[in-house]
Design an enzyme around this catalytic site. Structure first.
Site, PDB file in Angstrom:
ATOM      1  CB  SER A   1      -0.869   0.013   1.262  1.00 48.02           C
ATOM      2  OG  SER A   1      -1.566   1.232   1.394  1.00 48.02           O
TER       3      SER A   1
ATOM      4  CE1 TYR B   1      -4.533  -2.163   4.657  1.00 45.41           C
ATOM      5  CE2 TYR B   1      -3.438  -0.050   4.348  1.00 45.41           C
ATOM      6  CZ  TYR B   1      -4.075  -1.169   3.815  1.00 45.41           C
ATOM      7  OH  TYR B   1      -4.250  -1.270   2.463  1.00 45.41           O
TER       8      TYR B   1
HETATM    9  P1  NAD Z   1     -11.764  -5.208  -0.507  1.00 43.83           P
HETATM   10  O1  NAD Z   1     -12.128  -5.090   0.926  1.00 43.83           O
HETATM   11  O2  NAD Z   1     -12.773  -4.925  -1.541  1.00 43.83           O
HETATM   12  O3  NAD Z   1     -11.178  -6.665  -0.842  1.00 43.83           O
HETATM   13  C1  NAD Z   1     -10.416  -7.400   0.067  1.00 43.83           C
HETATM   14  C2  NAD Z   1     -10.773  -8.871  -0.099  1.00 43.83           C
HETATM   15  O4  NAD Z   1      -9.978  -9.632   0.840  1.00 43.83           O
HETATM   16  C3  NAD Z   1     -12.243  -9.167   0.220  1.00 43.83           C
HETATM   17  O5  NAD Z   1     -12.826  -9.963  -0.776  1.00 43.83           O
HETATM   18  C4  NAD Z   1     -12.171  -9.888   1.550  1.00 43.83           C
HETATM   19  O6  NAD Z   1     -13.231 -10.805   1.791  1.00 43.83           O
HETATM   20  C5  NAD Z   1     -10.825 -10.595   1.433  1.00 43.83           C
HETATM   21  N1  NAD Z   1     -10.313 -11.018   2.742  1.00 43.83           N
HETATM   22  C6  NAD Z   1     -10.309 -10.326   3.904  1.00 43.83           C
HETATM   23  N2  NAD Z   1      -9.810 -11.069   4.888  1.00 43.83           N
HETATM   24  C7  NAD Z   1      -9.486 -12.266   4.340  1.00 43.83           C
HETATM   25  C8  NAD Z   1      -8.914 -13.464   4.849  1.00 43.83           C
HETATM   26  N3  NAD Z   1      -8.577 -13.600   6.156  1.00 43.83           N
HETATM   27  N4  NAD Z   1      -8.686 -14.495   4.000  1.00 43.83           N
HETATM   28  C9  NAD Z   1      -9.030 -14.380   2.694  1.00 43.83           C
HETATM   29  N5  NAD Z   1      -9.588 -13.285   2.152  1.00 43.83           N
HETATM   30  C10 NAD Z   1      -9.805 -12.248   2.977  1.00 43.83           C
HETATM   31  O7  NAD Z   1     -10.513  -4.221  -0.686  1.00 43.83           O
HETATM   32  P2  NAD Z   1      -9.496  -4.008  -1.901  1.00 43.83           P
HETATM   33  O8  NAD Z   1      -9.268  -2.561  -2.040  1.00 43.83           O
HETATM   34  O9  NAD Z   1      -9.865  -4.789  -3.093  1.00 43.83           O
HETATM   35  O10 NAD Z   1      -8.170  -4.609  -1.236  1.00 43.83           O
HETATM   36  C11 NAD Z   1      -7.270  -5.460  -1.931  1.00 43.83           C
HETATM   37  C12 NAD Z   1      -5.874  -5.213  -1.388  1.00 43.83           C
HETATM   38  O11 NAD Z   1      -5.456  -3.883  -1.729  1.00 43.83           O
HETATM   39  C13 NAD Z   1      -5.749  -5.312   0.134  1.00 43.83           C
HETATM   40  O12 NAD Z   1      -4.556  -5.980   0.464  1.00 43.83           O
HETATM   41  C14 NAD Z   1      -5.675  -3.864   0.559  1.00 43.83           C
HETATM   42  O13 NAD Z   1      -5.007  -3.707   1.797  1.00 43.83           O
HETATM   43  C15 NAD Z   1      -4.922  -3.246  -0.590  1.00 43.83           C
HETATM   44  N6  NAD Z   1      -5.086  -1.801  -0.712  1.00 43.83           N
HETATM   45  C16 NAD Z   1      -6.314  -1.241  -0.865  1.00 43.83           C
HETATM   46  C17 NAD Z   1      -6.414   0.159  -0.996  1.00 43.83           C
HETATM   47  C18 NAD Z   1      -7.750   0.844  -1.188  1.00 43.83           C
HETATM   48  O14 NAD Z   1      -7.788   2.102  -1.114  1.00 43.83           O
HETATM   49  N7  NAD Z   1      -8.820   0.156  -1.486  1.00 43.83           N
HETATM   50  C19 NAD Z   1      -5.261   0.939  -0.954  1.00 43.83           C
HETATM   51  C20 NAD Z   1      -4.027   0.330  -0.790  1.00 43.83           C
HETATM   52  C21 NAD Z   1      -3.946  -1.044  -0.680  1.00 43.83           C
END
Ligand code: NAD
Length: 255
Positions: free
Chosen positions: A140, A153
């Site tokens: 991130s 986080y």
């Molecule tokens: P999201 O919440 O839509 O998707 C995350 C997915 O991970 C969900 O489907 C959830 O059910 C799954 N998940 C959560 N805990 C889990 C577990 N213990 N085992 C298996 N699956 C699990 O969010 P996103 O934005 O698609 O996030 C994807 C990645 O991107 C994450 O690692 C997040 O930290 C990272 N990220 C997101 C952002 C943002 O602004 N959305 C920014 C930087 C990084």
């Protein structure tokens, strides 16, 4: 010809958000994918939509050690091998540092950090057995710049960038490249729970600090994950790849 023709990729957190878009794009580029998540209904529905010859779903809590052996074995039973891993699953509860309980801190570490470690450890031997492969760990912007209310986080995402470098060094000799995707703000349920905030408002909010003037789209993260998972990035390993609309470059002051 697709950029991932013949490849088999395991994607965690694939039921929605960035993982879902990665699954869709990877299949469009010729890959067969295993979608892993704890959200079974949307994960199963997505796999069904993509078709049995291209996608399967498995329930996997990425923080559980035993589940990983089964996920890798399931992938091999379904599609015969493993060429790529996208460690994408993550959680991001928001709380001030002094208001964060130890239980919450440890849960974020369990899912984001331990999950990424377990995934790399389980997948690496199979990637090597396939003659090499790729790992993309989702870190991130928060790994590289401070963000309030995200101490746990940010700690895990910093750890992911650090682990990515070590893994890249250790696995290069086995033909495995390991990189960290570092998204900025992305309009998914994580940043916009329930999709309640309209896209225009998300753009305006992030536009205050992001030079490109808007929030990121999950499809834009998927395209960079594709780059890191195919031969277009054949000389890239051990790197944090920042995809943040210029946020990290500095504040977008009025010109
Ligand atoms: P999201 O919440 O839509 O998707 C995350 C997915 O991970 C969900 O489907 C959830 O059910 C799954 N998940 C959560 N805990 C889990 C577990 N213990 N085992 C298996 N699956 C699990 O969010 P996103 O934005 O698609 O996030 C994807 C990645 O991107 C994450 O690692 C997040 O930290 C990272 N990220 C997101 C952002 C943002 O602004 N959305 C920014 C930087 C990084």
């Amino acid at each position: 010809m697709g950029k991932l023709d013949g490849r088999v990729v395991l994607i965690t957190g694939a039921a929605r958000g960035q993982g879902e878009q990665e699954a869709r794009l990877f299949v469009a580029e010729g890959a067969r994918v295993v979608l892993a998540d704890v959200l079974d209904a949307p994960g199963e529905a997505l796999a069904k939509e993509l078709g049995e010859s291209a996608a399967r779903y498995i329930h996997l809590d990425v923080g559980e050690e035993a589940g990983w052996d089964e996920a890798v074995a399931f992938t091999k039973r379904a599609f015969g091998k493993l060429d790529g891993l996208i460690n994408n699953a993550g959680i991001a509860p928001r709380n001030g540092l002094v208001d964060t309980s130890l239980a919450e801190y440890e849960e974020v570490v369990r899912v984001n950090q331990t999950g990424t470690f377990l995934g790399m450890r389980a997948a690496a031997p199979e990637l090597a057995a396939s003659g090499g492969g790729t790992i993309v760990n989702t870190a991130s912007y928060a790994a590289l710049s401070g963000l309030p209310s995200l101490a746990a986080y940010a700690a895990t995402k910093g750890a992911i960038v650090a682990m990515t470098r070590v893994a890249a060094l250790e696995l290069a000799g086995r033909g495995i490249r390991v990189n960290a995707l570092c998204p900025g703000g992305v309009d998914t349920p994580m940043a916009n729970p329930g999709g309640k905030v309209p896209r225009q408002e998300m753009d305006a909010y992030f536009g205050k600090c992001v030079p490109l003037g808007r929030v990121g789209r999950p499809e834009e993260m998927a395209r960079v994950a594709l780059f890191l998972s195919c031969d277009d990035s054949s000389y890239v390993t051990g790197q944090p790849i920042v995809v943040d609309g210029g946020w990290l470059a500095g504040p977008a002051l009025p010109q």
